[in-house]
Enzyme design. Sequence first.
Site, PDB file in Angstrom:
ATOM      1  N   GLY A 102     -12.128   6.264  44.433  1.00 30.91           N
ATOM      2  CA  GLY A 102     -13.248   6.160  45.207  1.00 30.91           C
ATOM      3  C   GLY A 102     -14.512   6.197  44.580  1.00 30.91           C
ATOM      4  O   GLY A 102     -15.651   5.959  45.077  1.00 30.91           O
ATOM      5  N   ARG A 340      -0.239   3.662  39.854  1.00 30.94           N
ATOM      6  CA  ARG A 340      -0.866   4.503  38.733  1.00 30.94           C
ATOM      7  C   ARG A 340       0.048   5.835  38.865  1.00 30.94           C
ATOM      8  O   ARG A 340       0.614   6.245  39.709  1.00 30.94           O
ATOM      9  CB  ARG A 340      -2.291   4.789  39.061  1.00 30.94           C
ATOM     10  CG  ARG A 340      -2.571   5.377  40.276  1.00 30.94           C
ATOM     11  CD  ARG A 340      -4.118   5.770  40.379  1.00 30.94           C
ATOM     12  NE  ARG A 340      -4.303   6.180  41.826  1.00 30.94           N
ATOM     13  CZ  ARG A 340      -5.336   5.848  42.408  1.00 30.94           C
ATOM     14  NH1 ARG A 340      -6.294   5.099  41.981  1.00 30.94           N
ATOM     15  NH2 ARG A 340      -5.405   6.057  43.605  1.00 30.94           N
ATOM     16  N   ARG A 620     -15.826  42.781  16.657  1.00 27.92           N
ATOM     17  CA  ARG A 620     -16.999  42.485  16.197  1.00 27.92           C
ATOM     18  C   ARG A 620     -18.118  43.568  16.188  1.00 27.92           C
ATOM     19  O   ARG A 620     -18.176  44.143  17.174  1.00 27.92           O
ATOM     20  CB  ARG A 620     -17.685  41.328  16.646  1.00 27.92           C
ATOM     21  CG  ARG A 620     -19.041  40.944  16.474  1.00 27.92           C
ATOM     22  CD  ARG A 620     -19.553  39.628  16.958  1.00 27.92           C
ATOM     23  NE  ARG A 620     -20.070  40.121  18.576  1.00 27.92           N
ATOM     24  CZ  ARG A 620     -20.308  39.303  19.586  1.00 27.92           C
ATOM     25  NH1 ARG A 620     -20.649  38.087  19.287  1.00 27.92           N
ATOM     26  NH2 ARG A 620     -20.685  39.631  20.686  1.00 27.92           N
ATOM     27  N   THR A 771     -19.208  29.230  18.178  1.00 29.36           N
ATOM     28  CA  THR A 771     -19.888  28.000  18.464  1.00 29.36           C
ATOM     29  C   THR A 771     -20.955  28.272  19.571  1.00 29.36           C
ATOM     30  O   THR A 771     -21.585  27.301  19.804  1.00 29.36           O
ATOM     31  CB  THR A 771     -18.837  27.069  18.858  1.00 29.36           C
ATOM     32  OG1 THR A 771     -17.851  27.649  19.763  1.00 29.36           O
ATOM     33  CG2 THR A 771     -17.995  26.929  17.576  1.00 29.36           C
ATOM     34  N   TYR A 855      -6.581  29.299  14.489  1.00 27.33           N
ATOM     35  CA  TYR A 855      -6.253  29.702  15.720  1.00 27.33           C
ATOM     36  C   TYR A 855      -7.591  29.393  16.561  1.00 27.33           C
ATOM     37  O   TYR A 855      -8.788  29.286  15.972  1.00 27.33           O
ATOM     38  CB  TYR A 855      -6.022  31.314  15.790  1.00 27.33           C
ATOM     39  CG  TYR A 855      -7.076  32.178  15.587  1.00 27.33           C
ATOM     40  CD1 TYR A 855      -7.888  32.579  16.577  1.00 27.33           C
ATOM     41  CD2 TYR A 855      -7.296  32.549  14.182  1.00 27.33           C
ATOM     42  CE1 TYR A 855      -9.157  33.510  16.009  1.00 27.33           C
ATOM     43  CE2 TYR A 855      -8.454  33.209  13.692  1.00 27.33           C
ATOM     44  CZ  TYR A 855      -9.527  33.998  14.682  1.00 27.33           C
ATOM     45  OH  TYR A 855     -10.412  34.460  14.427  1.00 27.33           O
TER      46      TYR A 855
HETATM   47  P1  ADP Z   1      -9.889   2.049  44.964  1.00 30.74           P
HETATM   48  O1  ADP Z   1      -9.949   2.031  43.656  1.00 30.74           O
HETATM   49  O2  ADP Z   1     -10.971   2.931  45.575  1.00 30.74           O
HETATM   50  O3  ADP Z   1      -8.544   2.459  45.684  1.00 30.74           O
HETATM   51  P2  ADP Z   1      -8.855  -0.643  45.139  1.00 30.74           P
HETATM   52  O4  ADP Z   1      -9.599  -1.608  44.449  1.00 30.74           O
HETATM   53  O5  ADP Z   1      -7.723  -0.285  45.081  1.00 30.74           O
HETATM   54  O6  ADP Z   1     -10.078   0.574  45.603  1.00 30.74           O
HETATM   55  O7  ADP Z   1      -9.063  -1.244  46.889  1.00 30.74           O
HETATM   56  C1  ADP Z   1      -9.070  -0.536  48.017  1.00 30.74           C
HETATM   57  C2  ADP Z   1      -7.876  -1.107  48.846  1.00 30.74           C
HETATM   58  O8  ADP Z   1      -8.158  -2.387  49.348  1.00 30.74           O
HETATM   59  C3  ADP Z   1      -6.611  -1.065  48.344  1.00 30.74           C
HETATM   60  O9  ADP Z   1      -5.851   0.074  48.568  1.00 30.74           O
HETATM   61  C4  ADP Z   1      -6.034  -2.289  49.509  1.00 30.74           C
HETATM   62  O10 ADP Z   1      -5.435  -1.858  50.261  1.00 30.74           O
HETATM   63  C5  ADP Z   1      -7.200  -3.120  49.617  1.00 30.74           C
HETATM   64  N1  ADP Z   1      -7.215  -4.442  48.821  1.00 30.74           N
HETATM   65  C6  ADP Z   1      -7.547  -4.372  47.456  1.00 30.74           C
HETATM   66  N2  ADP Z   1      -7.218  -5.715  47.017  1.00 30.74           N
HETATM   67  C7  ADP Z   1      -6.413  -6.116  47.934  1.00 30.74           C
HETATM   68  C8  ADP Z   1      -5.843  -7.704  48.030  1.00 30.74           C
HETATM   69  N3  ADP Z   1      -5.920  -8.315  47.189  1.00 30.74           N
HETATM   70  N4  ADP Z   1      -5.269  -7.932  49.408  1.00 30.74           N
HETATM   71  C9  ADP Z   1      -5.188  -7.031  50.337  1.00 30.74           C
HETATM   72  N5  ADP Z   1      -5.665  -5.799  50.262  1.00 30.74           N
HETATM   73  C10 ADP Z   1      -6.462  -5.380  49.046  1.00 30.74           C
HETATM   74 MG    MG Z   2     -23.283  35.182  18.271  1.00 32.44          MG
HETATM   75 MG    MG Z   3      -6.669   1.671  44.798  1.00 32.66          MG
END
Ligand code: ADP
Ligand code: MG
Ligand code: MG
Length: 878
Positions: A102, A340, A620, A771, A855
């Site tokens: 986001g 991911r 210390r 540090t 350590y």
């Molecule tokens: P973020 O990294 O914020 O999750 P994304 O790049 O993953 O943003 O895009 C957000 C949403 O947009 C994805 O979860 C998906 O649902 C939609 N989206 C992205 N690319 C496509 C695509 N090629 N076709 C359909 N939906 C897409």
């Molecule tokens: Mg000191």
């Molecule tokens: Mg995404």
Amino acid sequence: MSKKYVYLFSEGNATMRELLGGKGANLAEMTNIGLPVPQGFTITTEACTQYYEDGRKINDEIMAEIMEYVAKMEEMNGKKFGDLKNPLLVSVRSGARASMPGMMDTILNLGLNDDVVAAMIAGNPDPNFERFVYDSYRRFIQMFSDVVMEVGKKYFEQLIDAMKEKRGVKLDIELTAADLKELAEQFKAEYKQQIGEDFPSDPKTQLYEAIRAVFRSWDNPRANVYRRDNDIPYSWGTAVNVMPMVFGNLNDNSGTGVAFTRDPATGEKKLMGEFLTNAQGEDVVAGVRTPMPISQMEEKFPQAYADFVKVCDLLEDHYRDMQDMEFTVENGKLYMLQCRSGKRTAQAALKIACDLVDEGMIDEKKAVSMIDPRNLDTLLHPQFDAAVLKKAPAIAKALPASPGAACGKIVFSAEDAKEWKERGEKVVLVRLETSPEDIEGMKASQGILTVRGGMTSHAAVVARGMGKCCVSGCGEINMDEENKKFELAGKTYHEGDFISIDGSTGNIYDGIIPTVDATIGGEFGRVMAWADKYRRLGVRTNADNPHDTEQAVKFGAEGIGLCRTEHMFFEADRIPAIREMICSDTVEQREKALAKLEPMQQGDFEAMYIALEGRPMTVRFLDPPLHEFVPTEEADIEQLAKDMGKSVQDIKNIIASLHEFNPMMGHRGCRLAVTFPEIAAMQTRAVIKAALNVNAAHPDWNIIPEIMIPLVGEVKELKYVKDVVVEVADKLIAEAGSSMKYKVGTMIEIPRAALTADEIAKEADFFSFGTNDLTQMTFGFSRDDAGKFLGAYYDKKIYESDPFARLDQTGVGKLVSMAAKMGRETNPHIHLGICGEHGGDPTSVEFCHKVGLDYVSCSPFRVPIARLAAAQAAIKEG
Ligand code: ADP
Ligand code: MG
Ligand code: MG
């Protein structure tokens, strides 16, 4: 050959995360293993870096390469940008090496314009299709305007709301094709009004602008803050993914969803997720409509669901970790859009790691490596009862200075906190700011709330050290300390009123929110035992009282790396004696005052040695400038004068004479022992006698006291103080008929000490890198004042993180590694450690491992973090 800046998904793979970003690398990997991914391309993170180098421009060479790949994508998909028969629509998505959910921007449905829209509708007579086309169009204009031209979402949302009201409907999907068509027109008009130009209709222009916007979003304020909080360097840049759209908003036989292969909150092994029919992109997370649980998807889309479950198994098996996935169903067919490693709570992280080991998916080393040590913090502190918290809105939010949850009655002074605690009350100390004298009151409180001060304020630093919840910098509080009341969120709070604060979020709540103790369950123990198996670095703790020591030992500390003796002097029964010592005119007077302190100090050390059960402790010697101990209240000054048979004016003169222009670099550390060797002599007696006594009672513990001389900058000053220590210690040990050994070492915390470490090592049994001071003196600014300007330095990308939180490896780190090396050259047996706040910071721990320290020492609640980070460093090294 010139550099390659663009890769088809089919040209990449999961190992190319640095170049393709996480999203791009995983889209490529999913393509390779045959999953249904719309086929597009990734513009590399190096292109982003180049964009910034070129003064925020995409240069011609890169642009030409992008266009070449647009042509390839068009051919692969049998569609063309702007084509009236088979128009190509794409998404343009950001994706850095590390996931930053986001934080950056995405644009969907790019490639639409009036002509394409008209042609699409003309080609399909289904009235639902027309609705879909206009829905996509208005979404595109909205996103493009917001992301690319920064017009601001709110204008468009207002127009949608007005339309819904006009039609008397609640939900976006109740709007008809005609409504959406009208909205698209309104959006374009709004765009023209805001920007002063027509909405761009050429798809290639749209694409160029969108790519630029994604590159630019790498530098937006929220991304910058997120990076700083998560250790992500600015230099990495983001990749851009361009791929054909699939449409979850096509009809009721389509939809979009997000899912996790395991529960990210608890770690339980079951598919978790949400799905929305006839929806696109953000609809699921945006909360405009309530999505259905993923299990219900099975009824509506049996085939797509079955395919998806297979994909989940395949991906877990492939990546050997819990996956977070985004997918879309178009006309009943499943498409994968992202996968991911899923973000998870600390609790879930431990469970998943253990389960994966038990399932034979990963080995112990992998399990240790996959847990983010910084997350562990949240497990170790009391938490608010989640069920109650859900129903209680926060009344204010300030800085989450030290994690944990606290609930109690409001008190306004450290003394009150102590008194109320003794009566059995639970209190929250609320103050404008705190100072070193408040320590006991802070200890007595459940938590601390301050009006002023940032994350490195005294209150914050001390609270973190104690593992005590603290929320700082709540400027909204209208404080009246004198009359023991304050106003917040329209309510006046008095002494004794209940308040609840959450140091993990910075939230403040009215009244009572019950807390539950941290559960350090079996999985925590299992993972920690694995970590201990693989780490080379020792982990000690910074502690100066038996309670913290026991806590730290419970968390796995192998000893104390820093016992600050001055904290022992602030307690009410000691402060008069130390003040008397400070205000003495002669050695005899001073010795008399010190004689009062000696048994107390000896008792402290005995209690510490007992809490340690034979583990080592570095003590210390007195470090802070003396003015920190002198009274400020008139009544205290009078009392002191009376006790010492001096006039009030005499005492005031002495106090005035202690004033320093720069106390950080003043009369402190070993300089105190050089001017007043009797202080060092007293502290030596206390340590040595304590160790002799405890050894006599527990012969198997075999304690070897470690005495540490602070703030040394010259070997001769170390030698001078050491001679005092040795003379006293040898005599005591001989008198006791003991053969106890002891060590004398020094802190390396002044740059000159690091530069002359080879000399200093001749007189030192150990070095402990302090540090905190070393960072202050190397940078030439004080920790307490840095908050005033570091913000500007972050904005201007001069510094990327707080050097007091994360060790500056290039500068301060160079001093550390150099001193370690030089120290070992003249004294091969020298023992090396670090005792600054950095000892509990994962990246700094890794550095300590690399430069070969023996350590790290950190506050009790950071001990598990350091153990895990040390193991990860060792495993990474291989
Ligand atoms: P973020 O990294 O914020 O999750 P994304 O790049 O993953 O943003 O895009 C957000 C949403 O947009 C994805 O979860 C998906 O649902 C939609 N989206 C992205 N690319 C496509 C695509 N090629 N076709 C359909 N939906 C897409
Ligand atoms: Mg000191
Ligand atoms: Mg995404």
